[in-house]
Design a protein around this motif. Structure first.
Motif, PDB file in Angstrom:
ATOM      1  N   ARG A  52       0.793   8.446  -7.189  1.00 44.86           N
ATOM      2  CA  ARG A  52       0.972   9.892  -7.255  1.00 44.86           C
ATOM      3  C   ARG A  52       1.835  10.290  -8.444  1.00 44.86           C
ATOM      4  O   ARG A  52       1.542  11.244  -9.163  1.00 44.86           O
ATOM      5  CB  ARG A  52       1.605  10.401  -5.960  1.00 44.86           C
ATOM      6  N   SER A  83       1.148   4.048  -3.085  1.00 46.91           N
ATOM      7  CA  SER A  83       0.784   5.460  -2.945  1.00 46.91           C
ATOM      8  C   SER A  83       1.785   6.356  -3.661  1.00 46.91           C
ATOM      9  O   SER A  83       1.408   7.352  -4.285  1.00 46.91           O
ATOM     10  CB  SER A  83       0.703   5.842  -1.463  1.00 46.91           C
ATOM     11  N   LYS A 119       0.829  -1.208   0.000  1.00 44.18           N
ATOM     12  CA  LYS A 119       0.000   0.000   0.000  1.00 44.18           C
ATOM     13  C   LYS A 119       0.863   1.258   0.000  1.00 44.18           C
ATOM     14  O   LYS A 119       0.548   2.241  -0.679  1.00 44.18           O
ATOM     15  CB  LYS A 119      -0.923   0.005   1.223  1.00 44.18           C
TER      16      LYS A 119
END
Length: 252
Positions: free
Chosen positions: A13, A9, A5
């Protein structure tokens, strides 16, 4: 996967900020058997499950021709991730070290490897190639260009390769190397130490050590260099809010 996770992220992004993926893309991840490319492969395989722009994924390893190379563990990981895997045999190692006997082989080797990778990706019908350069690579490359070439420059987050009509993307540009190491270690990724005779004895490794030393007295130095690149819009980098990961460097 432990820590997936977190790395996802960073990748999400980077992909969003630089519009790296378009609907219908077929993306080839260049997999070298190092921690960076394997972490990227895992993140892209997970991103494929839910990203609003649908894309296909494959993985390509350029076999340099070093004796005893075994890519079975990478094939097993790709099977687990449901990613088609291709190995491209080459004689790059023989050309570099036996025929040309290059004293400074890195630049020519990188050019030959990437040329082979891009052309093969095009043959497979790919629209993009993803490479595992991370946040620390960005800063080190900028500093190498400054120190050794006297110029302000870096690789771009997204590059269009006109001779092959594909895009080169780097989804991990926000991801600190320490997070890559953690993810690779916690998930026992099949990392294989490079058999290259020049491995660990390069200008890049020297720059890595210099920055590490300087950051002991200047907490957050790499982040500030990255921020300067964004503000100066160096080679396509741009400001996009507070850089994820600054606390990691302040706490080192």
């Amino acid at each position: 996967m432990d820590g997936l996770k977190r790395i996802l992220s960073y990748v999400r992004r980077g992909v969003d900020d630089y519009e790296m993926i378009k609907d219908g893309d077929k993306i080839a991840v260049g997999v070298s058997a190092g921690k960076d490319s394997l972490a990227l492969l895992c993140a892209m395989a997970e991103l494929r499950r839910f990203y609003p722009k649908r894309f296909e994924l494959c993985a390509i390893t350029v076999d340099m021709g070093f004796e005893g190379a075994d890519f079975g563990a990478i094939k097993a990981l790709c099977d687990e991730l449901d990613v088609e895997y291709h190995v491209l045999p080459t004689q790059i190692a023989k050309i570099i070290f036996d025929v040309r006997k290059e004293k400074n082989p890195c630049s020519l080797c990188a050019k030959m490897r990437r040329g082979a990778l891009y052309n093969y990706a095009k043959e497979l019908g790919c629209t993009s190639v993803a490479l595992g350069h991370h946040f620390d690579d960005v800063v080190e490359t900028f500093m190498l260009n400054l120190f050794y070439e006297g110029r302000l420059g870096c690789f771009q987050p997204v590059t269009y390769l006109s001779n092959t009509d594909i895009y080169l993307i780097r989804p991990m540009i926000y991801m600190p190397e320490k997070d890559v190491r953690y993810f690779a270690s916690k998930n026992a990724l099949p990392v294989v130490k490079s058999p290259c005779p020049a491995d660990g004895n390069t200008e890049r490794e020297q720059m890595k050590q210099l920055l590490h030393s300087l950051e002991k007295e200047n907490k957050g130095l790499r982040y500030r260099i990255f921020g300067a690149m964004q503000r100066g819009e160096i080679d396509g980098f741009k400001l996009s809010g507070r850089m994820q990961g600054i606390k990691d460097y302040e706490d080192d």
